[in-house]
Design a protein around this motif. Structure first.
Motif, mmCIF file in Angstrom:
data_model
loop_
_atom_site.group_PDB
_atom_site.id
_atom_site.type_symbol
_atom_site.label_atom_id
_atom_site.label_comp_id
_atom_site.label_asym_id
_atom_site.label_seq_id
_atom_site.Cartn_x
_atom_site.Cartn_y
_atom_site.Cartn_z
ATOM 1 N N LEU A 59 1.469 -4.995 -6.920
ATOM 2 C CA LEU A 59 1.691 -3.807 -6.097
ATOM 3 C C LEU A 59 2.787 -3.001 -6.787
ATOM 4 C CD1 LEU A 59 0.216 -3.696 -3.315
ATOM 5 C CD2 LEU A 59 2.404 -4.230 -2.262
ATOM 6 N N ASP B 60 3.485 -8.489 -1.147
ATOM 7 C CA ASP B 60 3.117 -8.608 0.266
ATOM 8 C C ASP B 60 4.107 -9.442 1.066
ATOM 9 O OD1 ASP B 60 2.087 -10.513 -1.556
ATOM 10 O OD2 ASP B 60 0.655 -11.282 -0.109
ATOM 11 N N TYR C 42 10.612 -12.363 -5.353
ATOM 12 C CA TYR C 42 9.799 -13.332 -6.110
ATOM 13 C C TYR C 42 8.557 -12.598 -6.592
ATOM 14 C CZ TYR C 42 12.716 -16.936 -4.033
ATOM 15 O OH TYR C 42 13.782 -17.702 -3.665
ATOM 16 N N ARG D 198 -4.575 -12.840 -0.151
ATOM 17 C CA ARG D 198 -3.761 -13.905 0.441
ATOM 18 C C ARG D 198 -4.603 -14.731 1.415
ATOM 19 N NH1 ARG D 198 1.826 -14.776 1.469
ATOM 20 N NH2 ARG D 198 2.157 -15.896 3.411
ATOM 21 N N ALA E 195 -3.987 -6.899 -1.280
ATOM 22 C CA ALA E 195 -3.071 -8.038 -1.447
ATOM 23 C C ALA E 195 -3.209 -8.997 -0.262
ATOM 24 C CB ALA E 195 -1.632 -7.536 -1.560
ATOM 25 N N LEU E 196 -3.298 -8.436 0.946
ATOM 26 C CA LEU E 196 -3.386 -9.285 2.136
ATOM 27 C C LEU E 196 -4.736 -10.002 2.207
ATOM 28 C CD1 LEU E 196 -1.609 -7.002 4.771
ATOM 29 C CD2 LEU E 196 -0.685 -9.030 3.633
ATOM 30 N N THR F 86 5.565 -5.784 -8.027
ATOM 31 C CA THR F 86 5.608 -7.197 -7.693
ATOM 32 C C THR F 86 4.204 -7.789 -7.746
ATOM 33 O OG1 THR F 86 7.380 -6.611 -6.152
ATOM 34 C CG2 THR F 86 6.495 -8.828 -5.972
ATOM 35 N N VAL F 87 4.080 -8.930 -8.401
ATOM 36 C CA VAL F 87 2.806 -9.666 -8.405
ATOM 37 C C VAL F 87 2.554 -10.174 -6.987
ATOM 38 C CG1 VAL F 87 1.610 -11.721 -9.285
ATOM 39 C CG2 VAL F 87 2.979 -10.315 -10.831
ATOM 40 N N ILE F 88 1.327 -10.064 -6.497
ATOM 41 C CA ILE F 88 1.029 -10.431 -5.107
ATOM 42 C C ILE F 88 1.111 -11.949 -4.926
ATOM 43 C CG2 ILE F 88 -0.374 -8.352 -4.817
ATOM 44 C CD1 ILE F 88 -2.868 -10.142 -4.915
ATOM 45 N N SER F 89 1.364 -12.367 -3.679
ATOM 46 C CA SER F 89 1.611 -13.793 -3.413
ATOM 47 C C SER F 89 0.405 -14.646 -3.819
ATOM 48 C CB SER F 89 1.958 -14.006 -1.943
ATOM 49 O OG SER F 89 0.894 -13.616 -1.101
ATOM 50 N N ALA F 90 -0.813 -14.093 -3.688
ATOM 51 C CA ALA F 90 -2.011 -14.882 -3.982
ATOM 52 C C ALA F 90 -2.120 -15.263 -5.453
ATOM 53 C CB ALA F 90 -3.259 -14.108 -3.565
ATOM 54 N N HIS G 28 7.823 -9.059 0.616
ATOM 55 C CA HIS G 28 9.195 -8.529 0.656
ATOM 56 C C HIS G 28 9.214 -7.047 1.000
ATOM 57 C CE1 HIS G 28 8.990 -11.642 -2.538
ATOM 58 N NE2 HIS G 28 10.197 -12.014 -2.141
ATOM 59 N N MET H 26 -1.824 -2.736 -0.650
ATOM 60 C CA MET H 26 -1.356 -3.775 0.281
ATOM 61 C C MET H 26 -2.538 -4.436 0.982
ATOM 62 S SD MET H 26 1.084 -5.515 1.595
ATOM 63 C CE MET H 26 2.721 -4.772 1.561
#
Lengths: 291, 322
Positions: B182, A10, B247, B308, B304-305, B276-280, A12, B301
């Motif tokens: 994701l 979420d 990241y 977050r 994911a949001l 990619t692993v989600i930011s949370a 990049h 997505m």
């Protein structure tokens, strides 16, 4: 050359300008990322051009990922007409090929290599039909290289050889990456050359070592006072083969603050370069020699 | 004011919220792997959320205080002791001049955050006090702590003793762990069957897990969609033309062992990534011990949001509770 977009989680957006490497793909990446930088889109925190792709990091609390994607697609369209000419510089990098330090390391990790019975240079010379170590050094240092990406670790340049594709040196990466690479090793993987800015893990073939630091976090080295990393994408590198005496001499000169890298400002035009690569390279190298 | 390092622990580094803006030249964000725990530790002692703290892995350091201070330990369950007397985690406590802060054995999690009132006052390098060990940059002389180091501590009055984060607001990964991801980037390089397998398999954290990345073992090797390798990529089917790594991106060299890149990520390279692993869920990775079972769970997505937002809401609740 089809552009491919993908979210990287979420935070990049990853954009592949082309699947394969070419200077055209690099210039496409450079012109779009330059446009993104100028657009000053709110929420953007990192703009990272790479060889044939680029990546944008953003704060999804400030801009929705789908809006970020829309912005990038608009900028791609606008950047399509971008000129493939840049103002840059050519930098001479002294190299001690076949040096004792990379030799010790490549022997230590021999069982991870495709050909345990020869050195990295011998192996790469053979698979590229070059005439032994001397033929390899001639081919490797004969024409300049283009910095098409900076990264992996701090300040490490990825270098693209500025010759016809059929003359470009290619070499696989080690079967299993090494856990050690001497600092300032001149390496090679796929079609890319590199200089390892720090000591650490690595999978590229090892050909030699430069006495000239390219990263200094303490910024004590004279030519790294303004910024701790030497290279920027678009820089051009010319290798200069040196012997052990000159290597030792240069190490001391760097330490004492007496060493200044040889470099010259140049303009690089992709169209002009493609018309006559050897002739164009001769001009670039002429600029380095004050001609 | 200073703190003397009597014993450094296994790998203790100075970290704050990191150093954005230099990834394009290979200098990663760095900063605490568990950012929520880092912020909570600072709030407990009365610091700004982004002040520099110590991040200790698996084993705590032993620290001698030359002045009075307030301290707090969050993240992993690594119980602190003052001159041998236990103190609770996630709770502020006073340390008097001449006292020593040490730690009991690790009970849960992997990384503890040790905040000291005033913050660790090492020089700011490129906008941050975080340590980037690989580049010998920032932190205390660009490296992990060693016995005999004298850590400068900033001025700060320090909060009172006994401020605590309620237990229901503390976070450590459950076992087995689910890491939401994701799919994307070069997901198309593997077959549909391999994609399903990747998400069904239970992986285990490998011993090679550090601030650069976490490696996972034990799943089945991935099968690639056949192709002629593009020019410049290299001959292995898992090779791509060297590109940037997000990241949290999950690369799978040779199609065998996934590596999730973390705060000290290498910024790019030539291995394909499946997503990619989600930011949370990034904070949780920093708390995984070797051999912990983990699964990768596909999310959209929108999910994911939402995750977050939930994570940000958790921090708001911690702020409100103090």
């Amino acid at each position: 050359m089809k552009t491919r977009y993908s979210y990287g989680g979420d935070e990049h957006i990853f954009v592949e300008c082309d699947e394969e490497m070419s200077l055209e793909a690099f210039f496409k990446s450079l012109s779009i990322t330059t446009a993104v930088r100028k657009a000053k889109i709110k929420g953007v925190t990192e703009i990272c051009p790479a060889n044939a792709s680029f990546q944008i990091k953003f704060d999804p609390d400030k801009i929705k990922p789908s809006d970020m994607l829309k912005e990038l697609k608009l900028l791609e369209k606008a950047a399509r007409k971008g000129k493939s000419t840049i103002k840059t510089r050519i930098i001479e990098i002294p190299v001690l090929y076949n040096d004792p330090w990379t030799h010790e390391t490549l022997m230590r990790f021999r069982e991870r290599h495709q050909d345990p019975n020869s050195t990295d240079i011998e192996y790469t010379a053979r698979i590229n039909n070059l005439d032994g170590v001397d033929g390899f050094i001639k081919a490797h240092s004969g024409a300049p290289w283009f910095v098409s990406m900076v990264g992996f670790v701090a300040g490490l340049p990825f270098l693209y050889q500025m010759v016809d594709r059929k003359r470009q040196i290619q070499s696989p990466k080690y079967l299993r990456p090494r856990t050690d690479t001497p600092k300032l090793t001149v390496g090679h993987g796929g079609c890319f050359g590199c200089i390892y800015s720090v000591r650490g893990a690595g999978g590229y073939q090892m050909f030699g070592i430069t006495p000239m630091p390219i990263y200094d976090p303490n910024q004590k080295i004279k030519y790294l006072k303004d910024f701790m990393c030497l290279f920027k994408p678009g820089d051009i590198v010319k290798w200069k083969p040196i012997d052990r005496a000159e290597y030792d001499h240069t190490v001391v000169a760097v330490e004492k603050g007496r060493f200044t890298p040889r470099m010259a400002d140049v303009t690089f035009s992709l169209d002009e370069f493609k018309k006559d690569m050897d002739g164009y390279n001769a001009k670039l190298m002429g600029a380095l020699n004050g001609r | 004011m200073a703190v003397k390092v009597v014993k450094p622990g296994l790998s203790t580094t100075v970290q704050d919220l990191g150093r954005p803006g230099y990834y394009h030249i290979g200098i990663p964000l760095s900063g605490g792997m568990d950012r929520l725990a880092l912020k909570a530790a600072n709030l407990l002692v009365g610091n700004k959320e982004g002040a520099a703290v110590l991040e200790a892995v698996f084993m705590g350091p032993e620290l001698y205080f030359t002045e009075d201070a307030t301290a707090a330990v969050t993240g992993a369950e690594l119980p602190p002791k003052i001159d041998g007397d236990m103190r609770p985690t996630w709770t502020s406590f006073k340390v008097k001049k001449g006292q020593t802060l040490s730690f009991d054995f690790l009970k849960k999690g992997a990384r503890a955050y040790i905040a000291i009132s005033g913050g660790i006052d090492v020089p700011v390098v490129l906008g941050s006090r975080s340590t980037y060990t690989l580049g010998a940059l920032g932190g205390f002389n660009g490296r992990k702590l060693e016995a005999g180091d004298k850590l400068p501590i900033g001025k700060g009055r320090g909060a009172r003793e006994g401020r605590t984060v309620p237990e229901k607001l503390r976070r450590l990964p459950s076992v087995p762990t689910e890491l939401r991801m994701l799919p994307g980037l070069y997901w198309h390089r593997i077959t549909d069957a391999a994609g399903r397998q990747f998400l069904e398999d239970t992986w285990k954290v490998a011993p090679e897990a550090d601030r650069i990345g976490y490696r996972f073992k034990g799943g089945k090797p991935l099968e690639f969609v056949p192709r002629e390798q593009p020019f410049g990529a290299g001959s292995d089917p898992s090779n791509i033309v060297d590109a940037c790594y997000p990241y949290g991106s999950i690369q799978v060299p040779g199609g065998t062992e996934p590596i999730v890149l973390h705060r000290d990520a290498v910024s790019g390279g030539g291995y394909f990534m499946v997503g990619t692993v989600i930011s949370a869920d990034m904070d949780l990775i920093g708390q995984l011990q070797p051999h912990t079972p983990a699964r990768f769970v596909e999310v959209s997505m929108a999910q994911a949001l939402r995750a977050r937002k939930d994570r940000a809401g958790l921090l708001d609740k911690i702020r409100a509770s103090l």
